[in-house]
Design a protein around this motif. Structure first.
Motif, PDB file in Angstrom:
ATOM      1  N   LEU A 112       0.818  -1.203   0.000  1.00  0.00           N
ATOM      2  CA  LEU A 112       0.000   0.000   0.000  1.00  0.00           C
ATOM      3  C   LEU A 112       0.858   1.261   0.000  1.00  0.00           C
ATOM      4  N   GLY A 113       0.440   2.259  -0.782  1.00  0.00           N
ATOM      5  CA  GLY A 113       1.172   3.516  -0.874  1.00  0.00           C
ATOM      6  C   GLY A 113       1.041   4.348   0.392  1.00  0.00           C
ATOM      7  N   SER A 114       1.966   5.314   0.529  1.00  0.00           N
ATOM      8  CA  SER A 114       1.939   6.174   1.717  1.00  0.00           C
ATOM      9  C   SER A 114       2.555   7.542   1.452  1.00  0.00           C
ATOM     10  N   GLY A 115       2.663   7.920   0.169  1.00  0.00           N
ATOM     11  CA  GLY A 115       3.160   9.256  -0.147  1.00  0.00           C
ATOM     12  C   GLY A 115       4.551   9.265  -0.748  1.00  0.00           C
ATOM     13  N   THR A 116       4.773  10.229  -1.623  1.00  0.00           N
ATOM     14  CA  THR A 116       6.073  10.409  -2.255  1.00  0.00           C
ATOM     15  C   THR A 116       6.472  11.879  -2.201  1.00  0.00           C
ATOM     16  N   SER A 147       0.493  -0.229  -5.024  1.00  0.00           N
ATOM     17  CA  SER A 147      -0.811   0.420  -5.113  1.00  0.00           C
ATOM     18  C   SER A 147      -0.757   1.865  -4.642  1.00  0.00           C
ATOM     19  N   GLY A 148      -1.048   2.784  -5.557  1.00  0.00           N
ATOM     20  CA  GLY A 148      -1.070   4.208  -5.220  1.00  0.00           C
ATOM     21  C   GLY A 148      -1.244   5.044  -6.471  1.00  0.00           C
ATOM     22  N   GLU A 188      -9.686   2.278  -1.849  1.00  0.00           N
ATOM     23  CA  GLU A 188      -9.471   2.157  -3.297  1.00  0.00           C
ATOM     24  C   GLU A 188      -8.250   1.296  -3.593  1.00  0.00           C
ATOM     25  N   ASN A 189      -7.207   1.396  -2.774  1.00  0.00           N
ATOM     26  CA  ASN A 189      -6.021   0.536  -2.940  1.00  0.00           C
ATOM     27  C   ASN A 189      -6.431  -0.919  -3.069  1.00  0.00           C
ATOM     28  N   LEU A 190      -7.239  -1.363  -2.126  1.00  0.00           N
ATOM     29  CA  LEU A 190      -7.612  -2.776  -2.060  1.00  0.00           C
ATOM     30  C   LEU A 190      -8.651  -3.142  -3.108  1.00  0.00           C
ATOM     31  N   ALA A 191      -9.569  -2.227  -3.408  1.00  0.00           N
ATOM     32  CA  ALA A 191     -10.593  -2.509  -4.418  1.00  0.00           C
ATOM     33  C   ALA A 191      -9.967  -2.643  -5.803  1.00  0.00           C
TER      34      ALA A 191
END
Length: 264
Positions: A112-116, A147-148, A188-191
């Motif tokens: 899962l994403g968390s920012g860049t 995912s992101g 949305e990541n998981l969907a």
């Protein structure tokens, strides 16, 4: 004795309120305006107001019976909230402990994403990717999904930046990584990742690893189960001690927000 206790309480309320307000202002300044930042901000303002104007507030409320009752009722609600927060932290610690165990064989690995920042993963996201690498390398048959989506004023998706980091830092081939570059939230990541998994002929009833920060594991697993993932396996990346308790505090409100929005 009572006066000293009151003074200490006021100092603590003011200090905690300032820390919470400053933290939330920083979060909102970078676009993270949500339940998990707005509610703590308002709570912080209330703490500061009570710390500074305690006597004035008590004097005013005591002049009206209904206000005096409301004052005590609000503090009772706060105590109940504090108890619920302690329970949440305990449950989170247990989930973190379980999520740091070696993962079994899985059909897919979702990071899962968390920012860049400036086209690079933030330290939190880099930690998630670093945590995923041993699992990716030990299970060559598992699908790997970063995912992101594309953030505000960004041109590249977070998923692309994540895949690039895995390739350049850990020598994970691009061909191995599937990119889910549309999502803007955990839900949305998981969907969207589910769509990729099923498009590859796999079922979400199979064990699927979800790599995320330790403080995020409860919410991520809850959302996954709500969406039909039968065997979500949270894999926790550690959060630095300097921001760990702050992250737990914000995650409590984010968890409540997800519950109110029907995400689980």
């Amino acid at each position: 004795m009572l006066k000293a206790l009151l003074t200490t309480t006021r100092v603590i309320l003011t200090a905690v309120g300032l820390i919470v307000v400053i933290d939330c202002i920083i979060l909102m300044a970078v676009g993270k305006i949500n339940f998990g930042s707005v509610v703590p901000f308002l709570v912080g303002i209330i703490f500061i107001a009570h710390g500074i104007f305690w006597h004035a507030i008590r004097q005013f409320s005591s002049q009206h019976l209904w206000l005096n009752r409301l004052w005590y009722a609000l503090w009772a609600i706060f105590v109940l909230w504090l108890i619920s927060f302690v329970v949440f932290v305990y449950a989170l610690q247990q989930q973190i402990k379980n999520s740091q165990q070696p993962a079994p064989t899985v059909a897919a690995i979702i990071v899962l994403g968390s920012g860049t920042v400036a086209g690079k993963p933030t330290p939190t996201l880099a930690s998630r990717l670093d945590t995923a690498v041993p699992l990716i390398k030990s299970q060559p048959d598992a699908l790997v999904i970063t995912s992101g989506g594309v953030g505000f004023q960004r041109t590249r998706s977070e998923a692309d930046i994540m895949a690039t980091y895995l390739h350049e830092t850990h020598d994970i081939q691009f061909e191995r990584v599937l990119q889910e570059g549309k999502s803007t939230s955990t839900e949305e990541n998981l969907a969207h990742s589910q769509e990729i998994i099923e498009a590859k002929g796999l079922s979400i009833t199979r064990p699927i690893a979800i790599v995320t920060s330790d403080f995020h594991t409860i919410r991520a697993a809850s959302i996954a189960r709500h969406q039909g993932y039968q065997q979500p396996i949270p894999v926790a990346s550690s959060t630095p001690l300097s921001i760990r308790y702050n992250a737990w505090f914000r995650e409590y409100f984010a968890f409540v927000s997800g519950w109110l929005l029907g995400e689980y």
